[in-house]
Write a protein that holds these residues in place. Structure first.
Motif, PDB file in Angstrom:
ATOM      1  N   PRO A 248     -20.298 -44.368  21.829  1.00  0.00           N
ATOM      2  CA  PRO A 248     -19.119 -44.564  20.980  1.00  0.00           C
ATOM      3  C   PRO A 248     -18.292 -45.775  21.398  1.00  0.00           C
ATOM      4  N   TYR A 249     -18.859 -46.632  22.207  1.00  0.00           N
ATOM      5  CA  TYR A 249     -18.191 -47.858  22.638  1.00  0.00           C
ATOM      6  C   TYR A 249     -19.257 -48.956  22.607  1.00  0.00           C
ATOM      7  N   GLY A 250     -18.838 -50.199  22.725  1.00  0.00           N
ATOM      8  CA  GLY A 250     -19.793 -51.300  22.616  1.00  0.00           C
ATOM      9  C   GLY A 250     -20.637 -51.485  23.860  1.00  0.00           C
ATOM     10  N   VAL A 251     -21.956 -51.503  23.697  1.00  0.00           N
ATOM     11  CA  VAL A 251     -22.882 -51.866  24.772  1.00  0.00           C
ATOM     12  C   VAL A 251     -23.689 -53.055  24.275  1.00  0.00           C
TER      13      VAL A 251
ATOM     14  N   GLY B 102     -31.047 -44.758  36.691  1.00  0.00           N
ATOM     15  CA  GLY B 102     -29.712 -44.186  36.523  1.00  0.00           C
ATOM     16  C   GLY B 102     -28.901 -44.827  35.421  1.00  0.00           C
ATOM     17  N   LEU B 103     -29.458 -45.868  34.808  1.00  0.00           N
ATOM     18  CA  LEU B 103     -28.682 -46.665  33.856  1.00  0.00           C
ATOM     19  C   LEU B 103     -28.349 -45.896  32.588  1.00  0.00           C
ATOM     20  N   MET B 104     -29.337 -45.248  32.003  1.00  0.00           N
ATOM     21  CA  MET B 104     -29.101 -44.535  30.753  1.00  0.00           C
ATOM     22  C   MET B 104     -28.100 -43.398  30.951  1.00  0.00           C
ATOM     23  N   GLY B 105     -28.239 -42.672  32.048  1.00  0.00           N
ATOM     24  CA  GLY B 105     -27.309 -41.578  32.314  1.00  0.00           C
ATOM     25  C   GLY B 105     -25.884 -42.062  32.496  1.00  0.00           C
ATOM     26  N   LEU B 106     -25.728 -43.178  33.205  1.00  0.00           N
ATOM     27  CA  LEU B 106     -24.386 -43.727  33.416  1.00  0.00           C
ATOM     28  C   LEU B 106     -23.769 -44.172  32.102  1.00  0.00           C
ATOM     29  N   LEU B 107     -24.540 -44.903  31.285  1.00  0.00           N
ATOM     30  CA  LEU B 107     -24.009 -45.385  30.011  1.00  0.00           C
ATOM     31  C   LEU B 107     -23.662 -44.225  29.086  1.00  0.00           C
ATOM     32  N   ALA B 108     -24.492 -43.173  29.100  1.00  0.00           N
ATOM     33  CA  ALA B 108     -24.209 -42.010  28.255  1.00  0.00           C
ATOM     34  C   ALA B 108     -22.938 -41.307  28.701  1.00  0.00           C
ATOM     35  N   SER B 109     -22.761 -41.163  30.023  1.00  0.00           N
ATOM     36  CA  SER B 109     -21.568 -40.498  30.535  1.00  0.00           C
ATOM     37  C   SER B 109     -20.307 -41.299  30.249  1.00  0.00           C
ATOM     38  N   CYS B 110     -20.446 -42.616  30.240  1.00  0.00           N
ATOM     39  CA  CYS B 110     -19.289 -43.470  29.932  1.00  0.00           C
ATOM     40  C   CYS B 110     -18.775 -43.219  28.520  1.00  0.00           C
ATOM     41  N   GLY B 111     -19.619 -42.699  27.668  1.00  0.00           N
ATOM     42  CA  GLY B 111     -19.211 -42.393  26.303  1.00  0.00           C
ATOM     43  C   GLY B 111     -18.657 -41.001  26.143  1.00  0.00           C
ATOM     44  N   LEU B 112     -18.632 -40.241  27.234  1.00  0.00           N
ATOM     45  CA  LEU B 112     -18.157 -38.847  27.169  1.00  0.00           C
ATOM     46  C   LEU B 112     -16.929 -38.671  28.056  1.00  0.00           C
ATOM     47  N   GLY B 113     -15.852 -39.312  27.662  1.00  0.00           N
ATOM     48  CA  GLY B 113     -14.591 -39.095  28.352  1.00  0.00           C
ATOM     49  C   GLY B 113     -14.276 -40.077  29.450  1.00  0.00           C
ATOM     50  N   ALA B 114     -15.143 -41.075  29.670  1.00  0.00           N
ATOM     51  CA  ALA B 114     -14.865 -42.038  30.733  1.00  0.00           C
ATOM     52  C   ALA B 114     -13.997 -43.202  30.257  1.00  0.00           C
ATOM     53  N   HIS B 115     -13.690 -43.210  28.976  1.00  0.00           N
ATOM     54  CA  HIS B 115     -12.821 -44.240  28.389  1.00  0.00           C
ATOM     55  C   HIS B 115     -13.378 -45.648  28.594  1.00  0.00           C
ATOM     56  N   ALA B 116     -14.686 -45.769  28.569  1.00  0.00           N
ATOM     57  CA  ALA B 116     -15.308 -47.088  28.704  1.00  0.00           C
ATOM     58  C   ALA B 116     -15.067 -47.892  27.433  1.00  0.00           C
ATOM     59  N   GLU B 117     -14.965 -49.206  27.624  1.00  0.00           N
ATOM     60  CA  GLU B 117     -14.868 -50.098  26.485  1.00  0.00           C
ATOM     61  C   GLU B 117     -16.135 -50.926  26.448  1.00  0.00           C
ATOM     62  N   ASN B 118     -16.077 -52.117  25.940  1.00  0.00           N
ATOM     63  CA  ASN B 118     -17.283 -52.934  25.846  1.00  0.00           C
ATOM     64  C   ASN B 118     -17.924 -53.145  27.217  1.00  0.00           C
ATOM     65  N   VAL B 119     -19.204 -52.860  27.315  1.00  0.00           N
ATOM     66  CA  VAL B 119     -19.965 -53.049  28.550  1.00  0.00           C
ATOM     67  C   VAL B 119     -21.137 -53.976  28.249  1.00  0.00           C
ATOM     68  N   GLU B 120     -21.266 -55.024  29.035  1.00  0.00           N
ATOM     69  CA  GLU B 120     -22.378 -55.961  28.876  1.00  0.00           C
ATOM     70  C   GLU B 120     -23.447 -55.629  29.912  1.00  0.00           C
ATOM     71  N   VAL B 121     -24.703 -55.528  29.456  1.00  0.00           N
ATOM     72  CA  VAL B 121     -25.823 -55.206  30.329  1.00  0.00           C
ATOM     73  C   VAL B 121     -26.771 -56.400  30.355  1.00  0.00           C
TER      74      VAL B 121
ATOM     75  N   LEU C  75     -15.658 -50.256  34.449  1.00  0.00           N
ATOM     76  CA  LEU C  75     -16.978 -50.879  34.393  1.00  0.00           C
ATOM     77  C   LEU C  75     -17.076 -51.827  33.201  1.00  0.00           C
ATOM     78  N   LYS C  76     -17.376 -53.102  33.469  1.00  0.00           N
ATOM     79  CA  LYS C  76     -17.427 -54.102  32.405  1.00  0.00           C
ATOM     80  C   LYS C  76     -18.796 -54.764  32.277  1.00  0.00           C
ATOM     81  N   LYS C  77     -19.498 -54.914  33.394  1.00  0.00           N
ATOM     82  CA  LYS C  77     -20.792 -55.594  33.351  1.00  0.00           C
ATOM     83  C   LYS C  77     -21.767 -54.898  34.286  1.00  0.00           C
ATOM     84  N   ILE C  78     -23.044 -54.884  33.871  1.00  0.00           N
ATOM     85  CA  ILE C  78     -24.126 -54.350  34.693  1.00  0.00           C
ATOM     86  C   ILE C  78     -25.231 -55.398  34.731  1.00  0.00           C
TER      87      ILE C  78
END
Length: 310
Positions: A111-114, A70-89, A55-58
């Protein structure tokens, strides 16, 4: 470019349809761009073959709950083991304040860039391969439609033909692949386009929801390969559609016809047309196809590969 529908109901989820969210997978880049993020979207992603690590852009159309809860929950989960990197919203005014308030009161830290970007009509993103633009739609609150345009690519470079012409390999090939004209040491001028196959025309994806019929939707959708357009109501419920600033099937079809798109995929259906009711979704499909034959209905987890133009 592949589209996956994660939610196709309007307002509230049903047993078979979640609320709004569509994923655009850019397969060659290994990226996923998400359009809207209704409640439960992250659960839908888990049920699909999509990966949140890609996931890179929303892109958010407007601030109604069935598009953002659902946005806040998804972004929070991405910081808990989903290995997300910078995401632009990307989204309308107020989206960044909403998310920052959610972060503050839930004490959530990413813990990653939003990165939050407030959109306005025009081009909002561009790189070497894609251009993303937006136009205002016509809804009860500020709402935007999005267009993703893939840039044209030079045709396949004919290496064997270049060798027969005695063109030395190296940086020159790179220039010729781009269609540039070069001059060889022996004085010959070579036009790169003569060594390349037909230009690959870039594909165009458009997402319009929520909106009543409007000219800006037509402008945004012009010559699109696929238009995803809301069709909350049947034609007989047009008065309700105007009151609530949503589209009927015939409005969506008229946009597709006027914009000369290749394929219309309708989504965001009212639960009133569920199986067992007097009017059902197949009836809505027939209404749209009477105006624009190249119309299909979306359902949760429908995947559609956007074909290249021949």
């Amino acid at each position: 470019m592949e589209v996956t529908f994660l939610g196709t109901s309007s307002g509230v989820p049903t047993r078979s349809r979640n609320v709004s969210s569509v994923a655009l997978r850019l397969t060659q880049r290994g990226e996923i761009w998400l359009f809207d993020c209704g409640e439960g979207t992250q659960h839908q992603i888990l049920r699909s073959d999509l990966k949140t690590s890609q996931l890179k852009k929303i892109f958010v159309t407007h601030m109604h709950g069935d598009h953002i809860f659902g946005l806040m929950g998804l972004l929070a989960s991405c910081g808990l083991g989903a290995h997300a990197e910078n995401v632009e919203v990307y989204g309308p005014p107020g989206l960044d304040a909403y998310l920052k308030a959610c972060m503050k009161y839930s004490q959530t830290y990413f813990p990653y860039g939003v990165h939050f970007k407030t959109v306005s009509p025009g081009v909002i993103y561009e790189d070497d391969e894609y251009i993303v633009s937006t136009e205002m739609l016509k809804h009860r609150v500020t709402a935007f439609g999005y267009r993703v345009s893939e840039k044209d690519k030079a045709g396949k470079f004919d290496v064997e033909k270049a060798k027969k012409l005695g063109i030395p390999s190296g940086p020159i090939y790179g220039k010729l692949k781009k269609g540039e004209t070069i001059t060889l040491d022996d004085g010959r001028t070579i036009n790169g386009s003569q060594l390349c196959g037909p230009t690959e025309i870039g594909r165009k994806f458009v997402y319009c929801t929520d909106t009543v019929f409007c000219e800006s939707a037509i402008a945004l959708s012009e010559d699109a390969d696929v238009l995803i357009h809301e069709a909350t109501f049947a034609h007989q419920d047009a008065q309700m559609a105007f009151e609530r600033m949503h589209s009927t099937t015939t409005m969506a079809a008229q946009v597709a016809l006027a914009a000369q798109v290749k394929k219309l995929i309708m989504t965001h259906f009212s639960p009133r047309y569920a199986p067992g009711n007097a009017l059902q979704l197949n009836d809505l499909l027939k209404e749209a196809q009477a105006i624009f034959p190249e119309t299909i209905l979306a359902h949760d987890f429908l995947s559609y590969e956007i074909p290249r133009r021949i």
